[in-house]
Design an enzyme around this catalytic site. Structure first.
Site, PDB file in Angstrom:
ATOM      1  N   HIS A   1       0.727  -1.286   0.141  1.00 43.49           N
ATOM      2  CA  HIS A   1      -0.150  -0.180  -0.039  1.00 43.49           C
ATOM      3  C   HIS A   1       0.849   1.269  -0.112  1.00 43.49           C
ATOM      4  O   HIS A   1       0.482   2.356   0.637  1.00 43.49           O
ATOM      5  CB  HIS A   1      -1.077  -0.035   1.262  1.00 43.49           C
ATOM      6  CG  HIS A   1      -1.605  -1.204   1.351  1.00 43.49           C
ATOM      7  ND1 HIS A   1      -2.945  -1.513   0.993  1.00 43.49           N
ATOM      8  CD2 HIS A   1      -1.383  -2.396   2.105  1.00 43.49           C
ATOM      9  CE1 HIS A   1      -3.452  -2.664   1.123  1.00 43.49           C
ATOM     10  NE2 HIS A   1      -2.388  -3.288   1.884  1.00 43.49           N
TER      11      HIS A   1
ATOM     12  N   SER B   1      14.111  22.175 -15.202  1.00 45.85           N
ATOM     13  CA  SER B   1      12.834  22.902 -15.536  1.00 45.85           C
ATOM     14  C   SER B   1      13.163  24.321 -16.042  1.00 45.85           C
ATOM     15  O   SER B   1      14.314  24.886 -15.738  1.00 45.85           O
ATOM     16  CB  SER B   1      12.165  22.711 -14.070  1.00 45.85           C
ATOM     17  OG  SER B   1      11.255  24.335 -14.184  1.00 45.85           O
TER      18      SER B   1
ATOM     19  N   LYS C   1      15.074  22.233  -9.818  1.00 37.93           N
ATOM     20  CA  LYS C   1      14.648  20.872 -10.336  1.00 37.93           C
ATOM     21  C   LYS C   1      15.405  20.131 -11.376  1.00 37.93           C
ATOM     22  O   LYS C   1      16.147  20.363 -11.943  1.00 37.93           O
ATOM     23  CB  LYS C   1      13.344  21.010 -11.185  1.00 37.93           C
ATOM     24  CG  LYS C   1      12.353  21.616 -10.078  1.00 37.93           C
ATOM     25  CD  LYS C   1      10.745  21.416 -10.175  1.00 37.93           C
ATOM     26  CE  LYS C   1      10.615  19.941 -10.335  1.00 37.93           C
ATOM     27  NZ  LYS C   1       9.223  19.704 -10.920  1.00 37.93           N
TER      28      LYS C   1
ATOM     29  N   GLU D   1       9.510   8.968 -16.621  1.00 35.52           N
ATOM     30  CA  GLU D   1       7.949   9.317 -16.935  1.00 35.52           C
ATOM     31  C   GLU D   1       7.757   8.926 -18.312  1.00 35.52           C
ATOM     32  O   GLU D   1       6.619   8.605 -18.631  1.00 35.52           O
ATOM     33  CB  GLU D   1       7.894  10.806 -16.657  1.00 35.52           C
ATOM     34  CG  GLU D   1       7.950  11.236 -15.203  1.00 35.52           C
ATOM     35  CD  GLU D   1       7.770  12.795 -15.057  1.00 35.52           C
ATOM     36  OE1 GLU D   1       6.851  13.342 -15.042  1.00 35.52           O
ATOM     37  OE2 GLU D   1       9.011  13.291 -15.249  1.00 35.52           O
TER      38      GLU D   1
END
Ligand code: ARG
Length: 460
Positions: free
Chosen positions: A155, A276, A282, A289
């Protein structure tokens, strides 16, 4: 003029040509088309359907066309509709009327089935190799990190401590099954369809076994109607690729989560991350992804062809021309995903300290405390309840279970003894789970040895 133009009076409009044609995408099967045609012509000559001289002329012409295509000198033209017609037309242009004999005892319906089967066999082998490379990378990283302890999750909550190698090897098992699925799919693709004709076979005395042998097929198809009509082997390829992609996607999802500041379990190499345009701090895991994201189009291709096929009457229908773009796209996508994934994974830095630190808190050894009592004869359900109370006590008093004194333990249950601290130390929690397939040191060793054997078996 079209090869089948005799039946038609008006030239088809440009827009119809665009709609009807498949050459823009089936041209990638040119090599298979030519190889198939050469084998077919040899068979025709062997059977006395064409002469040996005619066969030679046809074969030389076809090989010349292949060279032209490979040199980029071939003009792929939508007027020719598909790669089969384009090559045949060119052959007739080159060698004259003899070229018109190539299509004897053959239809484009069995021809296209042959080309796509040959193409999928070839690409299937390439995907197997890439999958093997990924498994090798996983195995190596597992070896390097077998002593590294990290939290295992259920979980997405800290559950029990595990070896990082055990976590990675879970993916090894998934890819191992994908590899087997791919092999089985290829086995079913490996049936030679030529000779089915348009749908019913042919009156010529052909030799299908010869063609199969010539082209390296294991079997010939059994029913001509089935041969030109079903596309289950293409669907299977789409499915196997979908499964590989799903597994890659799960791994990538973990990598995305693990590279957050909150987790910091891993750090991606600069090459496999991007910055970024607005936030200077970042470092984004774009590659992971993207691999995760590409799973969407791969599933789309699977659902697409399943839907194309669901209402088709026997035998060939033009709808099945829609079978190619999807599977081509899935093949291209999974190949690049596997290559990039391997490089990203290999260059990814594992932050061992951070993994270890994350074992603190979350009462990750609670199961072992319950197991301790159960081994002393307390029914596990009762032990589970006792440990639940201990966890609440620790939360209130801001302590870890391991920080409790023996006296405190005994207040919860008389069965606790002096050895409790040793038994619930992280090391024993991980390394003593030696049930077959567990994270324990001995069990993990068996898994790694088996992994190595498997890689060797598949040629790693
Ligand atoms: N381009 C067609 C395809 O991809 C080839 C087969 C065409 N056969 C036919 N009878 N129209 O399926």
């Amino acid at each position: 003029m079209k090869l089948w133009g005799g039946r038609f009076n008006e030239g088809s409009s440009k827009i119809l040509e665009e709609f009807n044609g498949s050459i823009s995408f089936d041209k990638r099967m040119y090599a298979e088309d030519i190889e198939g045609s050469v084998a077919h012509s040899k068979m025709l000559a062997n059977q006395g359907i064409i002469s040996q001289e005619e066969q030679k002329l046809i074969e030389d012409g076809l090989l010349e066309i292949k060279e032209e295509i490979e040199k980029g000198e071939f003009d792929f033209n939508i007027e020719d509709e598909d790669i089969h017609m384009a090559i045949e037309k060119k052959l007739i242009e080159k060698i004259g009327v003899t070229g018109g004999k190539l299509h004897t005892a053959r239809s484009r319906n069995d021809q296209v089935a042959l080309d796509i089967r040959m193409y999928l066999k070839k690409e299937g082998q390439l995907i197997k190799e890439l999958l093997k490379d990924v498994m090798e990378a996983i195995y190596s990283k597992s070896l390097e990190n077998k002593e590294v302890i990290m939290p295992g999750y259920t979980h997405l909550q800290r559950a029990q401590p595990i070896s990082a190698a055990h976590h990675f090897m879970a993916y090894f098992q998934m890819f191992k099954r994908d590899y087997a699925r791919l092999e089985q799919a290829i086995e079913r693709i490996d049936e030679m369809p030529l000779g089915a004709g348009a749908l019913a076979g042919t009156t010529y005395n052909i030799d299908r076994e010869f063609v199969a042998k010539e082209l390296g097929f294991g079997k010939i198809t059994e029913n001509s109607i089935d041969t030109v009509s079903d596309r289950d082997f293409i669907i299977e390829m789409n499915f196997v690729i979908s499964m590989i992609s799903m597994h890659l996607s799960r791994f990538c999802e973990e990598i995305v989560v693990w590279s957050t500041t909150e987790f910091s379990f891993v750090e991606m190499a600069d090459t496999y991350s991007t910055g970024s345009s607005i936030m200077p701090q970042k470092k984004n895991p774009d590659v992971a992804e993207l691999i995760r994201g590409k799973t969407g189009r791969i599933y789309g291709n699977l659902v697409g062809i399943m839907t194309v096929m669901k209402g088709l009457p026997l035998a060939y229908n033009k709808d099945t021309q829609e079978d190619k773009e999807g599977v081509f796209d899935s093949i291209d996508t999974i190949k690049i995903s596997l290559v990039i994934f391997k490089e990203m994974f290999e260059t990814m830095k594992i932050n061992r300290e951070k993994m270890y630190e994350n074992l603190e808190g979350g009462f990750i050894n609670a199961t072992d405390v319950a197991d301790y009592l159960a081994k002393k004869g307390v029914p596990f359900r009762e032990a589970h309840r006792v440990v639940g109370e201990i966890v609440v006590y620790c939360e209130i008093n801001k302590k870890k279970i391991s920080e409790l004194k023996i006296g405190e333990f005994k207040e919860f249950d008389e069965n606790f003894g002096e050895d409790i601290h040793k038994k619930i130390g992280l090391e024993s929690c991980v390394w003593e789970r030696n049930s077959y397939g567990g994270t324990g040191r001995k069990a993990l060793e068996v898994q790694l040895v088996n992994g190595k054997k498997y890689l060797k078996k598949i040629g790693g």
